[in-house]
Design a protein around this motif. Structure first.
Motif, PDB file in Angstrom:
ATOM      1  N   PHE A  42       0.831  -1.203   0.000  1.00 17.30           N
ATOM      2  CA  PHE A  42       0.000   0.000   0.000  1.00 17.30           C
ATOM      3  C   PHE A  42       0.865   1.252   0.000  1.00 17.30           C
ATOM      4  O   PHE A  42       1.684   1.456   0.899  1.00 17.30           O
ATOM      5  CB  PHE A  42      -0.934   0.018   1.213  1.00 17.30           C
ATOM      6  N   ARG A  43       0.668   2.065  -1.003  1.00 15.10           N
ATOM      7  CA  ARG A  43       1.329   3.373  -1.015  1.00 15.10           C
ATOM      8  C   ARG A  43       0.595   4.324  -0.060  1.00 15.10           C
ATOM      9  O   ARG A  43       1.223   5.117   0.645  1.00 15.10           O
ATOM     10  CB  ARG A  43       1.327   3.951  -2.431  1.00 15.10           C
ATOM     11  N   ASN A  44      -0.726   4.223  -0.092  1.00 17.97           N
ATOM     12  CA  ASN A  44      -1.569   5.041   0.778  1.00 17.97           C
ATOM     13  C   ASN A  44      -2.882   4.301   0.991  1.00 17.97           C
ATOM     14  O   ASN A  44      -3.604   4.016   0.029  1.00 17.97           O
ATOM     15  CB  ASN A  44      -1.816   6.417   0.154  1.00 17.97           C
ATOM     16  N   LEU A  45      -3.200   3.979   2.233  1.00 15.00           N
ATOM     17  CA  LEU A  45      -4.403   3.199   2.524  1.00 15.00           C
ATOM     18  C   LEU A  45      -5.671   3.955   2.129  1.00 15.00           C
ATOM     19  O   LEU A  45      -6.642   3.355   1.628  1.00 15.00           O
ATOM     20  CB  LEU A  45      -4.453   2.837   4.010  1.00 15.00           C
ATOM     21  N   GLU A  46      -5.684   5.245   2.342  1.00 10.88           N
ATOM     22  CA  GLU A  46      -6.875   6.028   2.022  1.00 10.88           C
ATOM     23  C   GLU A  46      -7.138   6.032   0.520  1.00 10.88           C
ATOM     24  O   GLU A  46      -8.302   5.977   0.089  1.00 10.88           O
ATOM     25  CB  GLU A  46      -6.716   7.458   2.540  1.00 10.88           C
ATOM     26  N   ASN A  47      -6.074   6.072  -0.281  1.00  7.35           N
ATOM     27  CA  ASN A  47      -6.259   6.041  -1.736  1.00  7.35           C
ATOM     28  C   ASN A  47      -6.818   4.693  -2.190  1.00  7.35           C
ATOM     29  O   ASN A  47      -7.636   4.628  -3.117  1.00  7.35           O
ATOM     30  CB  ASN A  47      -4.934   6.311  -2.444  1.00  7.35           C
ATOM     31  N   PHE A  48      -6.371   3.635  -1.531  1.00  2.00           N
ATOM     32  CA  PHE A  48      -6.893   2.308  -1.880  1.00  2.00           C
ATOM     33  C   PHE A  48      -8.379   2.202  -1.533  1.00  2.00           C
ATOM     34  O   PHE A  48      -9.183   1.710  -2.332  1.00  2.00           O
ATOM     35  CB  PHE A  48      -6.097   1.231  -1.134  1.00  2.00           C
ATOM     36  N   VAL A  49      -8.747   2.667  -0.343  1.00  2.00           N
ATOM     37  CA  VAL A  49     -10.150   2.618   0.071  1.00  2.00           C
ATOM     38  C   VAL A  49     -11.001   3.479  -0.863  1.00  2.00           C
ATOM     39  O   VAL A  49     -12.128   3.094  -1.244  1.00  2.00           O
ATOM     40  CB  VAL A  49     -10.296   3.096   1.530  1.00  2.00           C
TER      41      VAL A  49
END
Length: 383
Positions: A316-323
């Motif tokens: 994950f580079r950024n969890l918020e971007n994945f969500v």
């Protein structure tokens, strides 16, 4: 005594002085006797000739004839030569006697026995405990084999992450050993993990109703189906290649052989004709077109159906971007579990969405770099 007794010659009784003396000779007392002078000269010349021929000097006579005041010359010190071992020339010149054929054979056999290491006869045979009864390999060989299989797995793993799903499926279909080597390495990799996400889902889904239908997308060797089907829970397992009666061969980023629809244009919709209650992605968001598998999960899920995702935390580079990306496809985040050191667990619920055009889908699919591929050098633990 004179050296020679020749008639008409006479030798003086006194010894002749050393020829090498630098002192001038005294003149003969009888200067008028020319014959006596010639005889004396002849005696001196004869003595010189004898000394030259014999190479010897009468040392005693020379010391006696020397003047009393003259000092003897000091002798030069010569180094004493060390005794050298005398060589028996006769033994060298004589040839060695020939050996008989039987003697040569005996000597050769003895030499071959002597060339063995001293502990060769005492070396113990390899015990059966050192060998693996199943593979016939020693512990060291088995360890090296596992390392090679692990390296092969990581290389294949990276290839799958950096390829499109259709290319990965074609590679496995053309060479079935790729599938076998990959999953053998994956099973070895699981042994080093603190927990296995598949075991977590088996434990969680075991409490669901018996009529629950689960779709395991990217199932591997169908561990979830093997554990839950005996308990009465229906599990539909899909993967690129099927080597098991539990697995259906399919590209999860394409169209799965299950009913469902994506709704109608111009309005909120949840689709229709769905039969699946839960979709599971256990370390299976691998290819470069992985967002398409999330779209396919929405299509086959019932309204309010559950989407469960377990993925390697380091990806994950950024969890918020994945969500945000998953939510844009038609899901809502219910929970997120980051307690595990290796994996992050997500639970989403299907929600109605507005029908999307091809351009809108292309924008969503272009965000595939939200998840990093597992690289070979990092030895990322993934499926």
């Amino acid at each position: 005594m004179p050296l020679f007794d020749v008639p008409g010659w006479s030798m003086p009784a006194d010894p002749v002085s050393e020829a090498g003396s630098r002192k001038r000779k005294r003149p003969i007392s009888d200067a008028g006797s020319e014959t006596q002078s010639r005889i004396h000269s002849a005696e001196i010349n004869l003595e010189k000739l004898v000394k030259k021929l014999t190479g010897k000097r009468d040392v005693g006579d020379a010391r006696t004839n020397a003047a009393p005041h003259s000092k003897p010359k000091p002798r030069r010190k010569t180094k004493k030569s060390q005794p050298t071992a005398e060589v028996d020339k006769e033994s060298i010149s004589l040839p060695m006697p020939l050996m008989k054929a039987s003697d040569r054979a005996t000597k050769k056999t003895k030499r071959s026995h002597d060339s063995r290491p001293p502990d060769s006869e005492e070396r113990p045979e390899r015990s059966s405990k050192d060998l693996d009864s199943s593979s016939g390999l020693t512990g060291m060989q088995k360890n090296m084999k596992q390392k090679l299989e692990g390296a092969r797995f990581r290389m294949l793993n990276q290839t799958l992450y950096e390829s499109k799903s259709e290319d990965a499926q074609r590679m496995m279909q053309e060479d079935p050993t790729v599938y076998t080597e990959y999953h053998n390495g994956f099973r070895q990799q699981v042994l080093s993990w603190p927990t296995n996400p598949a075991d977590h889902y088996v434990e969680t889904l075991s409490s669901y109703h018996v009529n629950t239908i689960v779709a395991d997308l990217g199932c591997g060797d169908a561990a979830i189906a093997r554990a839950l089907i005996p308990k009465g829970i229906s599990v539909l397992s899909f993967d690129l290649v099927s080597h098991s009666p539990y697995v259906v061969e399919a590209d999860i980023c394409g169209t799965l052989p299950l009913p469902g629809s994506e709704g109608t244009e111009g309005s909120l919709s949840e689709g229709e004709a769905h039969i699946v209650d839960i979709v599971v992605f256990s370390l299976s968001l691998m290819s470069t077109n992985w967002p398409k598998s999330i779209r396919e999960a929405w299509r086959i899920l019932k309204p309010n159906g559950e989407l469960k995702i377990a993925e390697v935390t380091s990806r994950f580079r950024n969890l918020e971007n994945f969500v945000s990306l998953v939510s844009s496809i038609g899901f809502k985040l219910k929970s997120k579990d980051e307690r595990n050191s290796h994996f992050t667990l997500f639970e989403f619920r299907k929600v109605p969405r507005v029908f999307k055009t091809s351009k809108e889908w292309d924008i969503i699919f272009s965000k595939t770099d939200t998840l990093k591929p597992c690289e070979y050098k990092r030895r990322c633990a993934s499926k």
